[in-house]
Design a protein around this motif. Structure first.
Motif, PDB file in Angstrom:
ATOM      1  N   ASP A 123      71.999  57.962 -69.223  1.00 49.98           N
ATOM      2  CA  ASP A 123      72.160  56.737 -70.114  1.00 49.98           C
ATOM      3  C   ASP A 123      72.516  55.590 -69.477  1.00 49.98           C
ATOM      4  OD1 ASP A 123      71.375  57.661 -72.514  1.00 49.98           O
ATOM      5  OD2 ASP A 123      73.358  58.231 -73.200  1.00 49.98           O
ATOM      6  N   GLU A 124      73.628  55.875 -68.352  1.00 47.72           N
ATOM      7  CA  GLU A 124      73.930  54.750 -67.431  1.00 47.72           C
ATOM      8  C   GLU A 124      73.144  54.730 -66.099  1.00 47.72           C
ATOM      9  OE1 GLU A 124      77.798  56.394 -66.522  1.00 47.72           O
ATOM     10  OE2 GLU A 124      78.895  55.916 -68.521  1.00 47.72           O
ATOM     11  N   ASN A 125      72.282  55.623 -66.019  1.00 47.85           N
ATOM     12  CA  ASN A 125      71.430  55.507 -64.499  1.00 47.85           C
ATOM     13  C   ASN A 125      70.022  55.558 -64.901  1.00 47.85           C
ATOM     14  OD1 ASN A 125      73.691  55.415 -62.450  1.00 47.85           O
ATOM     15  ND2 ASN A 125      74.161  57.022 -63.945  1.00 47.85           N
ATOM     16  N   ALA A 126      69.378  54.768 -65.804  1.00 47.40           N
ATOM     17  CA  ALA A 126      68.158  54.952 -66.380  1.00 47.40           C
ATOM     18  C   ALA A 126      67.066  54.886 -65.332  1.00 47.40           C
ATOM     19  CB  ALA A 126      67.632  54.032 -67.501  1.00 47.40           C
ATOM     20  N   GLU A 127      67.488  53.937 -64.565  1.00 48.98           N
ATOM     21  CA  GLU A 127      66.229  53.685 -63.176  1.00 48.98           C
ATOM     22  C   GLU A 127      66.357  54.910 -62.226  1.00 48.98           C
ATOM     23  OE1 GLU A 127      70.503  53.293 -61.506  1.00 48.98           O
ATOM     24  OE2 GLU A 127      69.526  52.810 -63.507  1.00 48.98           O
ATOM     25  N   ARG A 128      67.110  56.291 -62.599  1.00 51.57           N
ATOM     26  CA  ARG A 128      67.022  57.485 -62.043  1.00 51.57           C
ATOM     27  C   ARG A 128      66.019  58.423 -62.548  1.00 51.57           C
ATOM     28  NH1 ARG A 128      68.383  55.086 -57.903  1.00 51.57           N
ATOM     29  NH2 ARG A 128      70.514  55.445 -56.958  1.00 51.57           N
ATOM     30  N   ILE A 129      65.753  58.197 -64.010  1.00 52.77           N
ATOM     31  CA  ILE A 129      64.701  58.987 -64.521  1.00 52.77           C
ATOM     32  C   ILE A 129      63.619  59.429 -63.959  1.00 52.77           C
ATOM     33  CG2 ILE A 129      63.146  59.228 -66.576  1.00 52.77           C
ATOM     34  CD1 ILE A 129      65.205  57.614 -67.881  1.00 52.77           C
ATOM     35  N   PRO A 130      62.725  58.569 -63.036  1.00 49.93           N
ATOM     36  CA  PRO A 130      61.719  59.170 -62.367  1.00 49.93           C
ATOM     37  C   PRO A 130      62.229  60.142 -61.180  1.00 49.93           C
ATOM     38  CG  PRO A 130      61.404  56.677 -62.621  1.00 49.93           C
ATOM     39  CD  PRO A 130      62.723  57.010 -63.115  1.00 49.93           C
ATOM     40  N   ASN A 131      63.066  59.544 -60.701  1.00 50.00           N
ATOM     41  CA  ASN A 131      63.522  60.696 -59.526  1.00 50.00           C
ATOM     42  C   ASN A 131      64.065  61.960 -59.975  1.00 50.00           C
ATOM     43  OD1 ASN A 131      62.817  58.598 -57.624  1.00 50.00           O
ATOM     44  ND2 ASN A 131      64.906  58.945 -56.521  1.00 50.00           N
ATOM     45  N   MET A 132      64.515  62.117 -61.178  1.00 49.53           N
ATOM     46  CA  MET A 132      64.875  63.406 -61.588  1.00 49.53           C
ATOM     47  C   MET A 132      63.832  64.227 -62.012  1.00 49.53           C
ATOM     48  SD  MET A 132      68.206  63.254 -61.308  1.00 49.53           S
ATOM     49  CE  MET A 132      67.840  62.185 -59.714  1.00 49.53           C
ATOM     50  N   VAL A 133      62.796  63.702 -62.556  1.00 46.27           N
ATOM     51  CA  VAL A 133      61.638  64.447 -62.850  1.00 46.27           C
ATOM     52  C   VAL A 133      61.025  64.901 -61.533  1.00 46.27           C
ATOM     53  CG1 VAL A 133      59.467  64.442 -63.983  1.00 46.27           C
ATOM     54  CG2 VAL A 133      61.463  63.300 -65.199  1.00 46.27           C
ATOM     55  N   GLN A 134      61.031  64.002 -60.451  1.00 43.58           N
ATOM     56  CA  GLN A 134      60.443  64.403 -59.301  1.00 43.58           C
ATOM     57  C   GLN A 134      61.171  65.414 -58.608  1.00 43.58           C
ATOM     58  OE1 GLN A 134      59.883  61.291 -56.410  1.00 43.58           O
ATOM     59  NE2 GLN A 134      58.395  62.117 -55.412  1.00 43.58           N
ATOM     60  N   LEU A 135      62.342  65.234 -58.658  1.00 47.77           N
ATOM     61  CA  LEU A 135      63.289  66.233 -57.786  1.00 47.77           C
ATOM     62  C   LEU A 135      63.232  67.625 -58.510  1.00 47.77           C
ATOM     63  CD1 LEU A 135      65.686  66.873 -55.940  1.00 47.77           C
ATOM     64  CD2 LEU A 135      67.255  66.124 -57.646  1.00 47.77           C
ATOM     65  N   VAL A 136      63.056  67.876 -59.871  1.00 43.06           N
ATOM     66  CA  VAL A 136      62.823  69.149 -60.599  1.00 43.06           C
ATOM     67  C   VAL A 136      61.655  69.728 -59.808  1.00 43.06           C
ATOM     68  CG1 VAL A 136      61.926  68.698 -62.674  1.00 43.06           C
ATOM     69  CG2 VAL A 136      63.317  70.658 -62.223  1.00 43.06           C
TER      70      VAL A 136
END
Length: 370
Positions: free
Chosen positions: A117-130
């Motif tokens: 919620d606090e780092n929405a800009e990290r959403i794409p990287n989290m999906v790519q990371l997994v």
């Protein structure tokens, strides 16, 4: 004579016990030391013999009663699961579970949700990371020396720090990375324009790599300039059909390409923080032109508004071969349709709800890889 033998034996036993050494090879004469059953006490014949018979005192063979049945006591007094190596990283599958007082899964999930919620800009990287951590088996680790992971290094270090500070005692790093990716999918789908709230199942049980800070395994990743992405997803993750593999490609709805990371530049659609079917709509609704990628020797397909597609993307719609450049062009309309996959692209462009369910199915297959 018999009395002399008994006295001599007793003296010898005292001498042997008094000169015993600890695990570092230092003399422990007359000091408190840990016996081989994990108990700490004064050296001495009668106490040592009593514990040998009982299996380690009140705690039984497992050690002190202050540690659980499936735990052992480390030097210094801390209890850890028996399945953990000295660094606290599970050495093999079959973990005995979190430590007493460790955060439970609901608490860890709340931590992850709040962080996203606090780092929405990290959403794409989290999906790519997994995705990157599951190539070769979902072990929670990536090779930070690999060019394919260049754009993930900063985010991965954030993830490691979050896990270490908030969740290490309750969940493995491998599970934590998948949990972050799972919640990132949910967050991305419920953002404005997305398919709406979705619940993605999450299970634990993955084994982390031995040393996340020095992970040197090298894996092949699909290359943006090639056209074999669907075959890669099916062979590496066991995705059972082309339709599900095309659905998983919809992850490119998130994020952008940056020259400094991949050599390519641009976004796939106009909602790069929303995980939705706009990727397929963008692909079908645009006349793409072949342009030179700004940061490498390859080409990309570009629109006039900052959007782009890689060969790996546009090959879902158009059929072309790639040598140094695509075999058709210079605009996408001059390329024949790809009969294998274009109907799936149309299906997902026209029905975002159907795409979201197919994407989640494929995602769950991917993160179950051990």
């Amino acid at each position: 004579m018999r009395l002399q033998v008994v006295i001599a034996a007793s003296v010898l036993a005292v001498i042997l016990i008094g000169l015993s050494t600890d695990v570092d090879g230092q003399s422990t004469r007359g000091v408190r030391r840990r016996n081989r059953f994990g108990r700490i006490g004064r050296t001495g014949r009668s106490r040592s013999r009593t514990r040998l018979r009982s299996g380690g005192g009140r705690g039984g063979r497992g050690g002190s009663s202050s540690c659980g049945e499936n735990q052992r006591r480390k030097r210094g007094g801390r209890c850890v699961p028996k399945s953990q190596d000295p660094k606290g990283v599970p050495a093999k599958k079959g973990s005995m579970g979190p430590l007493p007082g460790a955060p439970n899964l609901n608490e860890i999930t709340s931590i992850v949700t709040r962080w996203l919620d606090e780092n929405a800009e990290r959403i794409p990287n989290m999906v790519q990371l997994v995705f990157h951590s599951c190539v070769g088996g979902c072990d929670g680790c990536i090779n930070t020396n690999s060019p394919s992971n260049k754009g993930l290094i900063g985010s991965y270090r954030e993830v490691q720090a979050l896990w270490k500070n908030e969740a290490k005692q309750g969940i493995s790093l491998a599970d934590f990375v998948v949990l972050l990716g799972t919640k990132a999918v949910e967050h991305g789908m419920r953002r404005n324009g997305g398919p709406g709230p979705r619940t993605v199942e999450f299970t634990t049980g993955r084994t982390s790599c031995r040393d996340p800070t020095n992970y040197l395994k090298v894996f092949n990743f699909p290359k943006g300039q090639n056209t074999d992405a669907i075959e890669f997803l099916m062979s590496h993750f066991g995705i059972p059909s082309r339709g599900l593999a095309v659905a998983l490609m919809g992850a490119h709805s998130l994020g952008v390409c940056r020259t400094e990371n991949s050599g390519f530049e641009g976004r796939w659609d106009n909602t790069p923080l929303t995980l939705d079917g706009a990727y397929y709509e963008s692909m079908l609704g645009t006349t793409w032109s072949i342009t030179d990628a700004p940061g490498n020797e390859f080409t990309q397909w570009s629109a006039n508004d900052g959007r782009m597609m890689l060969n790996a993307d546009l090959h879902l719609q158009r059929d072309f071969a790639v040598n140094s450049r695509p075999s058709c062009g210079p605009i996408s309309g001059r390329c024949e349709e790809n009969g294998n996959d274009v109907n799936f692209v149309r299906q997902f462009a026209n029905n975002q709800q159907d795409w979201s369910f197919q994407f989640i199915r494929a995602f769950l297959i991917m993160v179950s890889k051990r």
